[in-house]
Each structure stands twice: as C-alpha cells, then as structure tokens.
Design a protein around this motif. Structure first.
Motif, PDB file in Angstrom:
ATOM      1  N   THR A 197       3.683   5.413 -14.560  1.00  0.00           N
ATOM      2  CA  THR A 197       3.395   4.619 -14.685  1.00  0.00           C
ATOM      3  C   THR A 197       3.070   4.018 -16.737  1.00  0.00           C
ATOM      4  N   LYS A 198       3.543   3.435 -17.203  1.00  0.00           N
ATOM      5  CA  LYS A 198       3.384   3.059 -18.311  1.00  0.00           C
ATOM      6  C   LYS A 198       2.429   3.599 -18.884  1.00  0.00           C
ATOM      7  N   GLN A 199       1.144   2.067 -18.869  1.00  0.00           N
ATOM      8  CA  GLN A 199      -0.001   1.645 -19.083  1.00  0.00           C
ATOM      9  C   GLN A 199      -0.706   2.284 -18.940  1.00  0.00           C
ATOM     10  N   ASP A 200      -0.547   2.269 -17.318  1.00  0.00           N
ATOM     11  CA  ASP A 200      -2.082   3.704 -17.327  1.00  0.00           C
ATOM     12  C   ASP A 200      -1.730   5.379 -16.689  1.00  0.00           C
ATOM     13  N   ASN A 201      -0.430   5.748 -17.032  1.00  0.00           N
ATOM     14  CA  ASN A 201      -0.034   7.238 -17.194  1.00  0.00           C
ATOM     15  C   ASN A 201      -0.360   7.822 -16.209  1.00  0.00           C
ATOM     16  N   VAL A 202      -0.375   7.364 -15.331  1.00  0.00           N
ATOM     17  CA  VAL A 202      -0.222   8.494 -13.758  1.00  0.00           C
ATOM     18  C   VAL A 202       1.152   8.460 -13.913  1.00  0.00           C
ATOM     19  N   GLU A 203       1.307  10.020 -13.096  1.00  0.00           N
ATOM     20  CA  GLU A 203       2.614  10.498 -12.522  1.00  0.00           C
ATOM     21  C   GLU A 203       2.629  10.011 -11.020  1.00  0.00           C
ATOM     22  N   LEU A 204       4.477   9.286 -11.007  1.00  0.00           N
ATOM     23  CA  LEU A 204       4.200   9.013  -9.246  1.00  0.00           C
ATOM     24  C   LEU A 204       4.638   9.627  -8.206  1.00  0.00           C
ATOM     25  N   GLU A 205       3.883   9.610  -7.568  1.00  0.00           N
ATOM     26  CA  GLU A 205       4.126   9.889  -6.172  1.00  0.00           C
ATOM     27  C   GLU A 205       4.750  10.184  -5.256  1.00  0.00           C
ATOM     28  N   GLY A 206       5.542  10.799  -4.483  1.00  0.00           N
ATOM     29  CA  GLY A 206       6.272  11.308  -2.887  1.00  0.00           C
ATOM     30  C   GLY A 206       7.643  10.329  -3.590  1.00  0.00           C
ATOM     31  N   ASP A 207       7.502   9.358  -2.790  1.00  0.00           N
ATOM     32  CA  ASP A 207       9.027   8.935  -1.974  1.00  0.00           C
ATOM     33  C   ASP A 207       9.202   7.625  -3.783  1.00  0.00           C
ATOM     34  N   ALA A 208       8.219   6.948  -4.086  1.00  0.00           N
ATOM     35  CA  ALA A 208       8.129   6.468  -5.939  1.00  0.00           C
ATOM     36  C   ALA A 208       8.993   7.050  -6.618  1.00  0.00           C
ATOM     37  N   MET A 209       8.638   8.619  -6.462  1.00  0.00           N
ATOM     38  CA  MET A 209       9.206   9.641  -7.573  1.00  0.00           C
ATOM     39  C   MET A 209      10.621   9.578  -7.774  1.00  0.00           C
ATOM     40  N   PRO A 210      11.745   9.544  -8.397  1.00  0.00           N
ATOM     41  CA  PRO A 210      13.203   9.771  -8.317  1.00  0.00           C
ATOM     42  C   PRO A 210      13.609  10.943  -8.459  1.00  0.00           C
ATOM     43  N   PRO A 211      14.618  11.377  -8.126  1.00  0.00           N
ATOM     44  CA  PRO A 211      15.016  12.617  -8.782  1.00  0.00           C
ATOM     45  C   PRO A 211      15.778  12.487  -9.974  1.00  0.00           C
ATOM     46  N   THR A 212      15.912  11.401 -10.077  1.00  0.00           N
ATOM     47  CA  THR A 212      16.916  11.046 -11.231  1.00  0.00           C
ATOM     48  C   THR A 212      15.778  10.874 -12.627  1.00  0.00           C
ATOM     49  N   SER A 213      14.074  10.847 -12.053  1.00  0.00           N
ATOM     50  CA  SER A 213      12.860  10.357 -13.124  1.00  0.00           C
ATOM     51  C   SER A 213      13.434  12.151 -14.066  1.00  0.00           C
ATOM     52  N   HIS A 214      12.388  11.917 -15.496  1.00  0.00           N
ATOM     53  CA  HIS A 214      12.427  12.734 -16.892  1.00  0.00           C
ATOM     54  C   HIS A 214      11.761  13.903 -15.793  1.00  0.00           C
ATOM     55  N   VAL A 215      10.865  13.071 -15.841  1.00  0.00           N
ATOM     56  CA  VAL A 215       9.689  14.317 -15.589  1.00  0.00           C
ATOM     57  C   VAL A 215      10.075  15.090 -13.857  1.00  0.00           C
ATOM     58  N   SER A 216      10.416  14.584 -12.719  1.00  0.00           N
ATOM     59  CA  SER A 216      11.153  15.312 -11.832  1.00  0.00           C
ATOM     60  C   SER A 216      12.304  16.601 -13.148  1.00  0.00           C
ATOM     61  N   ARG A 217      12.993  15.970 -13.802  1.00  0.00           N
ATOM     62  CA  ARG A 217      14.368  17.194 -14.704  1.00  0.00           C
ATOM     63  C   ARG A 217      13.386  18.093 -15.099  1.00  0.00           C
ATOM     64  N   THR A 218      12.308  18.020 -15.183  1.00  0.00           N
ATOM     65  CA  THR A 218      11.545  18.442 -16.375  1.00  0.00           C
ATOM     66  C   THR A 218      10.531  19.593 -15.187  1.00  0.00           C
ATOM     67  N   ASP A 219      10.352  19.105 -14.786  1.00  0.00           N
ATOM     68  CA  ASP A 219       9.294  19.700 -13.760  1.00  0.00           C
ATOM     69  C   ASP A 219       9.151  21.084 -12.906  1.00  0.00           C
ATOM     70  N   VAL A 220       9.725  21.936 -13.343  1.00  0.00           N
ATOM     71  CA  VAL A 220      10.512  23.610 -12.498  1.00  0.00           C
ATOM     72  C   VAL A 220       9.836  24.215 -12.219  1.00  0.00           C
TER      73      VAL A 220
END
Ligand code: HEM
Ligand code: MG
Length: 299
Positions: A197-220
C-alpha cells in the motif's frame, strides 16, 4: 556472523541521504601502478562521507590477477519475454560516495574526480538523494523489506571460505521513471504494480497480491531459502529526467540475476514485473566491492 575480512565501511552506513555515483573506464596506456596510485588518492578519508569502491570483472582481474570471486562477470544485456530490455553499460570502476550532507558528499566527489582525471574517463556522474521517509519518486517507500542489522551481512557479503569473502557482488542500474503515466493510475492500481500500500506501506496479502507486482517478482525463495539482497538505491534527477539509481549488494550474484529474470518474465511462470511499464533501465553493471583488506592489498 564472524567475518575475518570486513566489508568497506560505507556498506552498512545508513541512511545515506545524499549519494553520488561515479562510473569510470580506465584510459588506455595507463600502468597498473598509475591506476592504483590514483585510486588510493581518490579514496582518502574525508569527514562524514563514505567513499566505497567496486570494480568490473575485467578491471578486477587486471588489478588482482591472483584471484577473483567465482561468479564475477560483466553485465550482459538482458532481453525479456515482456518485450523490455535491460541494457549493459559495464565499466571498470564504480565509486559509491554517500553521507548525510550533500556538501560533504560533493567535496568527496571533487576529490575522487581530481585524483582520477588523468587515468580514467567518467561515464556516469549522478547525484542521488533520499527523503526522510525514504519514499522514492513514485511516492512508495523503498527499502522496507531490506534485511536489518546483522542479516544485512548474510544477504550482502560473500561468506568465509569463498574467494572475495567480506566483499559483495553489486548491481547498479539507472532506471528512468515515466511518472506522468504512473501518476495517471489510481492509487489502487499503483499499489497493484508495487505490491504494497502507498500511504501505510503494508505488503498486499493473499489474493490481493498480483503475481505481476514488483514485490511478487523480487521476493524469491529457492528451495525454501529467501534470496535476500541488500538494497541501497536512491532517487536521482531533476524536472525533466528522474528515476531510481538502483544499487544492491549480494553474497551471491545469482540472487540478483534471478530477480532480474523474474522481472523480465523469463522465469517460466508467464509473469513479468508491471513496474517495467513505468520505468526503463538505462544502464546496467555488475561490480565486485572487495572487503577493506582485499582493497588495501591491491592499492
Ligand atoms: C521492493 C521500488 C527495481 C529488488 C521494492 C519496493 C519498492 C521498490 C517501492 C517495496 C518496498 C521495499 O521493500 O523496498 C523499486 C523501483 C525500481 C526497483 C522504483 C526501479 C524502477 C528493483 C530491481 C530489483 C529490485 C531492479 C532487483 C534486482 C527488490 C526487492 C524488494 C523490492 C528484493 C523486496 C521484496 C520483498 O522481499 O518484499 N522495490 N524497485 N527492485 N525491490 Fe525494487
Ligand atoms: Mg515478502
């Protein structure tokens, strides 16, 4: 974490709100001794500033012919299934100059440049900065998932027993942002791109986290082991051209290259990093940042 060879002091000195990046090629016809003399003058300690040095594969081989880190190689252009490319602009030597005061950093930049002027040509000369919350120019906080404390050493430093122990593999990449396009997205869409999330900087979870997000691509994870790297990027630029100078340190070069392949869509799962729609890599280089004692031995 007992390391007999210590990293260069700048590695762990945070936050480094002011930074300057110099990438140089050695001029032809300069002796090794002449280069080492210049590098030694360039790195002389100044108050409140860190001057860290790293080398491209060819340059390190030349200055230290006795050994090299097993995975060190020049950065080669990478082409993605997503149609984007990461260009290679490998150079000989990288100065990472940082501190908290822009004026002190600039004094160090002038010292380094003056020492190097007869032996090298400067091909990247870039000022970086960080705000208090470490938000990058997209408005998202950068660096949150970085390892903390001693975990930084596990992620960033080549372990005992390997050639180059106490040093790091390094990637630098200058990324230009297309903020007009990014800012046309809703905040929700921006969060889908980043994965937090932008304001609170919380990682998206579960279905809310797209596999194409930057965090999904780099958290390996590979075989259950998180492929952590230690990032020290800063924003750079001005009104017309701006972005992120990405800078990361790893104990193993594969940790970095796996993340790049995943961003490019080359990891076999069909996904690529939607961040690349809004930022373009303009440079790319791999470096070896030797431990303090390995650097001293060469200079
Ligand atoms: C996470 C920005 C390029 C590796 C993040 C985050 C942001 C961000 C906002 C989330 C907060 C955080 O944990 O730091 C950017 C931007 C880039 C860029 C704007 C370039 C335009 C890269 C590249 C790599 C990378 C090239 C890999 C080589 C990572 C890693 C994380 C991360 C490992 C943490 C993932 C996790 O474990 O949650 N980045 N980044 N980033 N980024 Fe980047
Ligand atoms: Mg995570």
């Amino acid at each position: 974490h007992a390391l007999s060879a210590l990293p260069q002091a700048g590695l762990l000195a945070e936050p480094g709100r002011s930074a300057h990046y110099l990438e140089m090629n050695f001029n032809p016809g300069i002796s090794d001794a002449g280069i080492c003399r210049a590098l030694d003058r360039a790195r002389q300690a100044l108050p409140d500033v860190y001057i860290a040095l790293a080398f491209g594969a060819t340059a390190w081989q030349r200055l230290q012919p006795a050994w090299q880190p097993a995975q060190l190689q020049p950065f080669k252009e990478m082409v993605g299934e997503n149609g984007y490319t990461m260009p290679a602009t490998q150079r000989d030597v990288f100065f990472w100059i940082h501190g908290e005061d822009q004026g002190e950093v600039m004094n160090a930049v002038l010292q380094v440049h003056d020492a190097m002027r007869d032996v090298a040509v400067t091909l990247l000369d870039l000022n970086g900065f960080k705000n208090r919350e470490a938000r990058d120019l997209t408005g998202f906080v950068d660096g949150t998932a970085n390892p903390k404390g001693d975990k930084r050493l596990d992620a960033a430093v080549i372990p005992e027993g390997e050639a180059g122990a106490g040093g790091s593999y390094v990637l630098s990449q200058k990324w230009r942002h297309h903020l007009q396009a990014f800012n046309q997205l809703s905040v929700h869409e921006q969060e889908q791109v980043i994965g937090r999330t932008k304001q609170d900087n919380v990682e998206l979870e579960g279905d809310a986290m797209p596999p194409t997000s930057h965090v999904s691509r780099t958290d390996v994870k590979i075989d259950g082991v998180g492929q952590k790297i230690y990032r020290r990027s800063t924003p750079y630029g001005g009104a017309e051209e701006h972005g992120l100078y990405f800078l990361a340190f790893a104990c193993n070069l594969r940790r970095i290259s796996v993340q790049l392949e995943r961003m490019l869509g080359n990891s076999g799962d069909g996904y690529s990093d939607h961040l690349m729609k809004y930022s373009t890599a303009l440079t790319g280089a791999y470096w070896f940042m030797p431990s303090q004692s390995d650097l001293d031995a060469v200079l």
